[in-house]
Scaffold this motif. Structure first.
Motif, mmCIF file in Angstrom:
data_model
loop_
_atom_site.group_PDB
_atom_site.id
_atom_site.type_symbol
_atom_site.label_atom_id
_atom_site.label_comp_id
_atom_site.label_asym_id
_atom_site.label_seq_id
_atom_site.Cartn_x
_atom_site.Cartn_y
_atom_site.Cartn_z
ATOM 1 N N PRO A 65 0.720 -1.297 0.051
ATOM 2 C CA PRO A 65 0.003 -0.009 0.018
ATOM 3 C C PRO A 65 0.747 1.163 0.009
ATOM 4 C CG PRO A 65 -1.168 -1.565 1.469
ATOM 5 C CD PRO A 65 0.328 -2.344 0.967
ATOM 6 N N GLY A 66 2.051 1.311 0.487
ATOM 7 C CA GLY A 66 2.948 2.521 0.756
ATOM 8 C C GLY A 66 3.309 2.785 -0.585
ATOM 9 N N ASP A 67 3.108 1.921 -1.692
ATOM 10 C CA ASP A 67 3.709 2.226 -3.129
ATOM 11 C C ASP A 67 2.541 3.094 -3.892
ATOM 12 O OD1 ASP A 67 6.292 1.467 -3.068
ATOM 13 O OD2 ASP A 67 5.694 -0.691 -3.499
ATOM 14 N N LEU A 68 1.506 2.903 -3.318
ATOM 15 C CA LEU A 68 0.167 3.327 -4.208
ATOM 16 C C LEU A 68 0.420 4.843 -4.514
ATOM 17 C CD1 LEU A 68 -2.452 2.383 -5.477
ATOM 18 C CD2 LEU A 68 -3.757 2.876 -3.250
ATOM 19 N N PRO A 69 0.765 5.535 -3.547
ATOM 20 C CA PRO A 69 0.712 7.190 -3.970
ATOM 21 C C PRO A 69 2.033 7.386 -5.049
ATOM 22 C CG PRO A 69 0.765 6.970 -1.652
ATOM 23 C CD PRO A 69 0.727 5.465 -2.326
ATOM 24 N N ARG A 70 2.989 6.735 -5.233
ATOM 25 C CA ARG A 70 3.935 6.770 -6.235
ATOM 26 C C ARG A 70 3.343 6.334 -7.646
ATOM 27 N NH1 ARG A 70 7.863 2.828 -4.705
ATOM 28 N NH2 ARG A 70 8.805 3.428 -6.900
ATOM 29 N N ILE A 71 2.495 5.391 -7.295
ATOM 30 C CA ILE A 71 1.995 4.959 -8.850
ATOM 31 C C ILE A 71 0.872 5.742 -9.455
ATOM 32 C CG2 ILE A 71 0.549 2.910 -9.608
ATOM 33 C CD1 ILE A 71 1.879 1.118 -7.655
ATOM 34 N N ASN A 72 -0.106 6.351 -8.514
ATOM 35 C CA ASN A 72 -1.447 7.011 -9.209
ATOM 36 C C ASN A 72 -1.718 8.009 -8.030
ATOM 37 O OD1 ASN A 72 -2.590 5.349 -7.255
ATOM 38 N ND2 ASN A 72 -3.692 4.110 -8.701
ATOM 39 N N ASP A 73 -1.246 8.453 -6.979
ATOM 40 C CA ASP A 73 -1.387 9.632 -6.287
ATOM 41 C C ASP A 73 -2.582 9.151 -5.262
ATOM 42 O OD1 ASP A 73 0.347 11.233 -7.123
ATOM 43 O OD2 ASP A 73 -1.055 11.888 -8.664
ATOM 44 N N PHE A 74 -3.163 7.690 -5.395
ATOM 45 C CA PHE A 74 -4.016 7.326 -4.324
ATOM 46 C C PHE A 74 -3.498 7.161 -3.050
ATOM 47 C CE2 PHE A 74 -7.215 6.857 -7.801
ATOM 48 C CZ PHE A 74 -8.249 6.858 -7.370
ATOM 49 N N VAL A 75 -4.097 7.100 -2.135
ATOM 50 C CA VAL A 75 -3.718 6.870 -0.811
ATOM 51 C C VAL A 75 -4.547 5.759 -0.107
ATOM 52 C CG1 VAL A 75 -2.949 7.818 1.602
ATOM 53 C CG2 VAL A 75 -2.476 9.063 -0.442
ATOM 54 N N LEU A 76 -3.979 4.813 0.490
ATOM 55 C CA LEU A 76 -4.752 3.835 1.338
ATOM 56 C C LEU A 76 -5.084 4.416 2.543
ATOM 57 C CD1 LEU A 76 -6.435 1.244 0.856
ATOM 58 C CD2 LEU A 76 -4.464 -0.070 2.023
ATOM 59 N N LYS A 77 -6.399 4.782 3.003
ATOM 60 C CA LYS A 77 -6.888 5.070 4.198
ATOM 61 C C LYS A 77 -7.859 4.211 4.984
ATOM 62 C CE LYS A 77 -6.700 9.939 2.997
ATOM 63 N NZ LYS A 77 -7.347 11.325 2.723
ATOM 64 N N PRO A 78 -8.313 4.270 6.023
ATOM 65 C CA PRO A 78 -9.175 3.444 6.800
ATOM 66 C C PRO A 78 -10.573 3.316 5.908
ATOM 67 C CG PRO A 78 -8.165 4.626 8.283
ATOM 68 C CD PRO A 78 -7.667 5.137 7.253
ATOM 69 N N GLU A 79 -10.838 4.430 5.096
ATOM 70 C CA GLU A 79 -12.249 4.348 4.625
ATOM 71 C C GLU A 79 -12.017 4.013 3.076
ATOM 72 O OE1 GLU A 79 -10.553 8.860 4.597
ATOM 73 O OE2 GLU A 79 -10.586 6.965 5.961
ATOM 74 N N GLY A 80 -10.863 3.766 2.601
ATOM 75 C CA GLY A 80 -10.546 3.295 1.265
ATOM 76 C C GLY A 80 -9.395 3.733 0.714
ATOM 77 N N ALA A 81 -9.460 3.688 -0.633
ATOM 78 C CA ALA A 81 -8.457 4.226 -1.638
ATOM 79 C C ALA A 81 -9.022 5.625 -2.101
ATOM 80 C CB ALA A 81 -7.919 3.076 -2.669
ATOM 81 N N CYS A 82 -8.098 6.576 -1.768
ATOM 82 C CA CYS A 82 -8.598 8.072 -1.903
ATOM 83 C C CYS A 82 -7.923 8.892 -2.615
ATOM 84 C CB CYS A 82 -8.939 8.824 -0.530
ATOM 85 S SG CYS A 82 -9.975 7.794 0.576
ATOM 86 N N LEU A 83 -8.333 9.709 -3.466
ATOM 87 C CA LEU A 83 -7.643 10.363 -4.450
ATOM 88 C C LEU A 83 -8.415 11.843 -4.415
ATOM 89 C CD1 LEU A 83 -5.221 11.453 -6.533
ATOM 90 C CD2 LEU A 83 -7.156 10.672 -8.314
ATOM 91 N N ALA A 84 -7.831 12.873 -3.427
ATOM 92 C CA ALA A 84 -8.852 14.054 -3.164
ATOM 93 C C ALA A 84 -9.984 13.621 -2.680
ATOM 94 C CB ALA A 84 -8.811 15.004 -4.420
ATOM 95 N N GLU A 85 -10.927 14.060 -2.995
ATOM 96 C CA GLU A 85 -12.462 13.829 -2.376
ATOM 97 C C GLU A 85 -12.983 12.457 -3.054
ATOM 98 O OE1 GLU A 85 -12.779 16.739 -5.004
ATOM 99 O OE2 GLU A 85 -11.411 17.646 -3.161
ATOM 100 N N LEU A 86 -12.270 11.879 -4.206
ATOM 101 C CA LEU A 86 -12.853 10.487 -4.404
ATOM 102 C C LEU A 86 -12.237 9.250 -3.432
ATOM 103 C CD1 LEU A 86 -13.679 8.768 -6.781
ATOM 104 C CD2 LEU A 86 -11.546 8.822 -8.020
ATOM 105 N N CYS A 87 -12.963 8.542 -3.124
ATOM 106 C CA CYS A 87 -12.928 7.396 -2.116
ATOM 107 C C CYS A 87 -13.297 6.274 -2.625
ATOM 108 C CB CYS A 87 -12.890 7.587 -0.525
ATOM 109 S SG CYS A 87 -11.596 8.665 0.108
#
Length: 179
Positions: A65-87
Motif C-alpha cells: 500500500p505504501g507504493d500506491l501514491p507513487r503509482i497513481n496518487d491514491f492513498v490507502l486510508k481506513p475508509e478506502g483508496a482515496c484521491l482528493a475527495e474521491l474514495c
C-alpha cells in the motif's frame, strides 16, 4: 495531446499487442500460499515507477500500500483508496478483492482499483510492465463543469494572454498540432 499522454498511449497500444488485462470483471485473488514476487514497472501519466516487490499473481498487480501514491496518487486510508475527495471503499479487516494480507504484509490490488474506476490498463507480463490510462472519473468533473482550464499563451505581439482574461465573454479557441 500532451507528450506524456502520447507516450502512455503508444506504450499501451504496443503492450496490448502482447496482452490485454482489462477485460475480465471477475475478481481474482492470489492463493493463500502466494509469496512476494519480483519487480514491476508501472507507466501512468508522465511517470515511470519501479516497484521492488509485487505479490505473485498471474492476472493482477498487487503492491505494498505504501507504493500506491507513487503509482497513481491514491492513498490507502481506513475508509478506502482515496484521491482528493474521491474514495473507493476497500475492506481491510479481512481479505477482499482489493486488499489481502500475506505473511503479515498487506497488499493492494492496483488493477482491481483500475477496474472499479473504469481505467484502461495493459500489461506486458514477460517484462513486468503495466500501463494505466487516464482515470475517467477525474476527467468527468472537468467536462461536467463546462469550464475550460485556465491557460496562458503569447499573442501576436508576444504579450501573455490568459483565457481567464476573457471570463464572461464569448471565446473561440482554435488549436492545431503537427502530429
Amino acid at each position: 495531446m500532451p507528450r506524456g499522454t502520447r507516450l502512455i498511449l503508444a506504450c499501451t497500444v504496443a503492450m496490448m499487442a502482447v496482452s490485454c488485462a482489462g477485460g475480465d470483471d471477475a475478481p481474482k485473488q492470489p492463493a493463500p500460499g502466494d509469496q512476494a514476487a519480483g519487480r514491476a514497472t508501472i507507466l501512468f501519466q508522465d511517470r515511470v515507477v519501479e516497484i521492488e516487490r509485487t505479490l505473485n499473481d498471474p492476472n493482477d498487480l498487487w503492491v505494498v500500500p505504501g507504493d500506491l501514491p507513487r503509482i497513481n496518487d491514491f492513498v490507502l486510508k481506513p475508509e478506502g483508496a482515496c484521491l482528493a475527495e474521491l474514495c473507493i471503499p476497500v475492506r481491510q479487516d479481512r481479505d477482499s478483492e482489493m486488499f489481502v494480507t500475506r505473511a503479515g504484509q498487506g497488499w493492494f490490488n492496483v488493477t482491481e482499483l483500475a477496474r472499479k474506476l473504469q481505467q484502461a490498463f495493459a500489461v506486458d507480463r514477460e517484462h513486468a510492465v503495466w500501463s494505466f490510462g487516464n482515470i475517467p472519473v477525474t476527467r468527468n468533473a472537468f467536462l461536467q463543469s463546462a469550464m475550460a482550464p485556465d491557460f496562458a499563451l503569447p499573442d501576436r505581439d508576444g504579450n501573455q494572454v490568459r483565457l481567464s482574461d476573457f471570463r464572461g465573454k464569448k471565446v473561440l479557441v482554435i488549436t492545431w498540432a503537427s502530429w
